[in-house]
Structures are given as structure tokens and as C-alpha cells.
Write a protein that holds these residues in place. Structure first.
Motif, PDB file in Angstrom:
ATOM      1  N   GLU A 103      61.510  74.423 -37.380  1.00 52.67           N
ATOM      2  CA  GLU A 103      61.019  74.918 -38.672  1.00 52.67           C
ATOM      3  C   GLU A 103      59.964  73.973 -39.232  1.00 52.67           C
ATOM      4  O   GLU A 103      60.181  73.278 -40.224  1.00 52.67           O
ATOM      5  N   SER A 104      58.767  73.941 -38.625  1.00 56.45           N
ATOM      6  CA  SER A 104      57.728  73.000 -39.060  1.00 56.45           C
ATOM      7  C   SER A 104      57.259  73.279 -40.485  1.00 56.45           C
ATOM      8  O   SER A 104      56.694  72.399 -41.128  1.00 56.45           O
ATOM      9  N   SER A 105      57.528  74.465 -41.016  1.00 53.92           N
ATOM     10  CA  SER A 105      57.173  74.756 -42.405  1.00 53.92           C
ATOM     11  C   SER A 105      58.002  73.900 -43.369  1.00 53.92           C
ATOM     12  O   SER A 105      57.638  73.765 -44.534  1.00 53.92           O
ATOM     13  N   GLU A 106      59.094  73.327 -42.880  1.00 53.91           N
ATOM     14  CA  GLU A 106      59.936  72.463 -43.714  1.00 53.91           C
ATOM     15  C   GLU A 106      59.549  70.981 -43.595  1.00 53.91           C
ATOM     16  O   GLU A 106      60.134  70.134 -44.259  1.00 53.91           O
ATOM     17  N   ASP A 107      58.567  70.644 -42.730  1.00 51.27           N
ATOM     18  CA  ASP A 107      58.112  69.252 -42.608  1.00 51.27           C
ATOM     19  C   ASP A 107      57.616  68.776 -43.970  1.00 51.27           C
ATOM     20  O   ASP A 107      57.017  69.540 -44.734  1.00 51.27           O
ATOM     21  N   ARG A 108      57.837  67.492 -44.261  1.00 52.05           N
ATOM     22  CA  ARG A 108      57.346  66.961 -45.521  1.00 52.05           C
ATOM     23  C   ARG A 108      57.253  65.442 -45.472  1.00 52.05           C
ATOM     24  O   ARG A 108      57.916  64.788 -44.680  1.00 52.05           O
ATOM     25  N   THR A 109      56.406  64.938 -46.337  1.00 50.39           N
ATOM     26  CA  THR A 109      56.270  63.501 -46.529  1.00 50.39           C
ATOM     27  C   THR A 109      56.358  63.238 -48.023  1.00 50.39           C
ATOM     28  O   THR A 109      55.657  63.875 -48.813  1.00 50.39           O
ATOM     29  N   THR A 110      57.220  62.320 -48.402  1.00 52.16           N
ATOM     30  CA  THR A 110      57.356  61.949 -49.808  1.00 52.16           C
ATOM     31  C   THR A 110      57.176  60.437 -49.950  1.00 52.16           C
ATOM     32  O   THR A 110      57.360  59.683 -48.998  1.00 52.16           O
ATOM     33  N   HIS A 111      56.822  60.025 -51.147  1.00 52.33           N
ATOM     34  CA  HIS A 111      56.612  58.621 -51.464  1.00 52.33           C
ATOM     35  C   HIS A 111      57.656  58.177 -52.472  1.00 52.33           C
ATOM     36  O   HIS A 111      57.921  58.894 -53.442  1.00 52.33           O
ATOM     37  N   ASN A 112      58.232  57.008 -52.248  1.00 49.29           N
ATOM     38  CA  ASN A 112      59.149  56.405 -53.218  1.00 49.29           C
ATOM     39  C   ASN A 112      58.570  55.053 -53.600  1.00 49.29           C
ATOM     40  O   ASN A 112      58.245  54.243 -52.733  1.00 49.29           O
ATOM     41  N   LEU A 113      58.451  54.824 -54.900  1.00 49.81           N
ATOM     42  CA  LEU A 113      57.818  53.610 -55.383  1.00 49.81           C
ATOM     43  C   LEU A 113      58.523  53.140 -56.643  1.00 49.81           C
ATOM     44  O   LEU A 113      58.881  53.948 -57.499  1.00 49.81           O
ATOM     45  N   ALA A 114      58.724  51.852 -56.739  1.00 49.16           N
ATOM     46  CA  ALA A 114      59.202  51.225 -57.973  1.00 49.16           C
ATOM     47  C   ALA A 114      58.447  49.918 -58.110  1.00 49.16           C
ATOM     48  O   ALA A 114      58.525  49.054 -57.235  1.00 49.16           O
ATOM     49  N   GLY A 115      57.668  49.790 -59.171  1.00 50.51           N
ATOM     50  CA  GLY A 115      56.884  48.583 -59.373  1.00 50.51           C
ATOM     51  C   GLY A 115      56.965  48.101 -60.802  1.00 50.51           C
ATOM     52  O   GLY A 115      57.022  48.905 -61.732  1.00 50.51           O
ATOM     53  N   ARG A 116      56.995  46.782 -60.968  1.00 50.37           N
ATOM     54  CA  ARG A 116      56.999  46.147 -62.287  1.00 50.37           C
ATOM     55  C   ARG A 116      56.153  44.895 -62.218  1.00 50.37           C
ATOM     56  O   ARG A 116      56.149  44.206 -61.214  1.00 50.37           O
ATOM     57  N   GLY A 117      55.497  44.591 -63.317  1.00 48.06           N
ATOM     58  CA  GLY A 117      54.728  43.363 -63.372  1.00 48.06           C
ATOM     59  C   GLY A 117      54.632  42.869 -64.800  1.00 48.06           C
ATOM     60  O   GLY A 117      54.654  43.645 -65.749  1.00 48.06           O
ATOM     61  N   SER A 118      54.553  41.556 -64.940  1.00 48.94           N
ATOM     62  CA  SER A 118      54.415  40.937 -66.249  1.00 48.94           C
ATOM     63  C   SER A 118      53.551  39.695 -66.089  1.00 48.94           C
ATOM     64  O   SER A 118      53.791  38.874 -65.202  1.00 48.94           O
TER      65      SER A 118
END
Length: 163
Positions: A103-118
Motif C-alpha cells: 500500500e504505497s499510498s500509505e507511505d509517509r515521512t514526518t518530522h519530530n522536533l523539540a528545540g529550546r534556546g536561551s
């Protein structure tokens, strides 16, 4: 797949993310700041995970309408940290790509990011704090919801937050 920024929904072109480019530019600019410029004080930790999953109901369809599939997942990522007297920064990023054999129609790429700066720009007077996140979330509680990464792509949206 839709892209949400601060509660507003905008169509997301595959593979493009203005928010991630903006965060990268801010991170690079912050890294050039004298308080963070000492490269030997950065802690960089790369990682990658690979998995293979077999399912008898790839779309979480009702009984009698199930389709089986074999799903491969590749998730490279990294953590970047810096703790200093006048500046602190942390960035945790991972790319999650799922590939379906049938089921290549279900292929996906997602990004997860958590960033902090001070950064303390002027000692004891001016501080700059920044944060950013990006996650994939269920778009509708009325649609099919899987466990882990198994929610069908039509019921996912990527949400980005900046402050």
C-alpha cells in the motif's frame, strides 16, 4: 496531510517546511553568537532506528475490509545540546519514514522536533528565549486511530509551534 501553525491550517507541500528552515537559520545564528561559539562545548548525539512490521489491517478498516501489508520504518535523528554560563540550547530532531510494501499510498515521512534556546545578550539585563516544536498528531478523533505510528496518513497532521 495538512500543516498547522499556531492553530491555522495550511496545505503542506511534500518534503517542504518553511518552519524547519526558519528554525535551522535561528539555530545557526545562535550558534554564531559569542556565548555559544565554543564548538568543543557542544554535545552532538546522532541516532538511527530501523524496524519492520507486519499487519493484517493496514488502514484500520472495518471487519471484512482489511488489507495486510509489510511496513518498514527508518528514523534517523540527533540531539544537540549546549550548556554555558550565558547561553543554553537544545535541539532534538528525528525524521520518521514509513514505507509500505503493498500500500504505497500509505507511505509517509514526518518530522519530530523539540528545540529550546536561551541567550543572555546583555548581562543581567536582556535575555532572548526561543522554543519550537513539530509533531505528527491525529487530525480527527472520528477517523481511524492506531497505536504508535500506525494511524493512517489521511488522519494525521503535522503541527508546528514557535515562541
Amino acid at each position: 496531510m495538512r500543516h498547522k501553525v499556531s492553530g491555522r491550517s495550511q496545505p503542506q507541500a511534500p518534503g517542504r517546511s518553511q518552519g524547519l528552515r526558519l528554525l535551522l537559520a535561528v539555530t545557526l545564528a545562535a550558534a554564531a553568537h559569542p556565548a555559544l561559539a565554543q564548538t568543543d562545548l557542544w554535545d552532538f548525539t546522532p541516532r538511527v532506528s530501523v524496524s519492520l512490521e507486519a499487519t493484517d489491517n493496514v488502514r484500520l478498516a472495518p471487519r471484512g475490509q482489511e488489507d495486510s501489508d509489510l511496513i518498514g520504518t527508518v528514523a534517523p535523528g540527533f540531539t544537540l545540546r549546549r550548556e554555558g554560563r550565558r547561553a543554553q540550547a537544545s535541539l532534538n530532531y528525528s525524521l520518521n519514514s514509513r514505507f509500505h510494501l503493498d500500500e504505497s499510498s500509505e507511505d509517509r515521512t514526518t518530522h519530530n522536533l523539540a528545540g529550546r534556546g536561551s541567550v543572555e545578550v546583555i548581562p543581567d539585563a536582556v535575555f532572548v528565549d526561543a522554543a519550537a516544536s513539530r509533531t505528527a498528531q491525529v487530525a480527527s478523533l472520528l477517523g481511524p486511530i492506531g497505536i504508535g505510528g500506525t494511524t493512517p496518513r489521511d488522519n494525521l497532521s503535522e503541527t508546528s509551534r514557535y515562541s
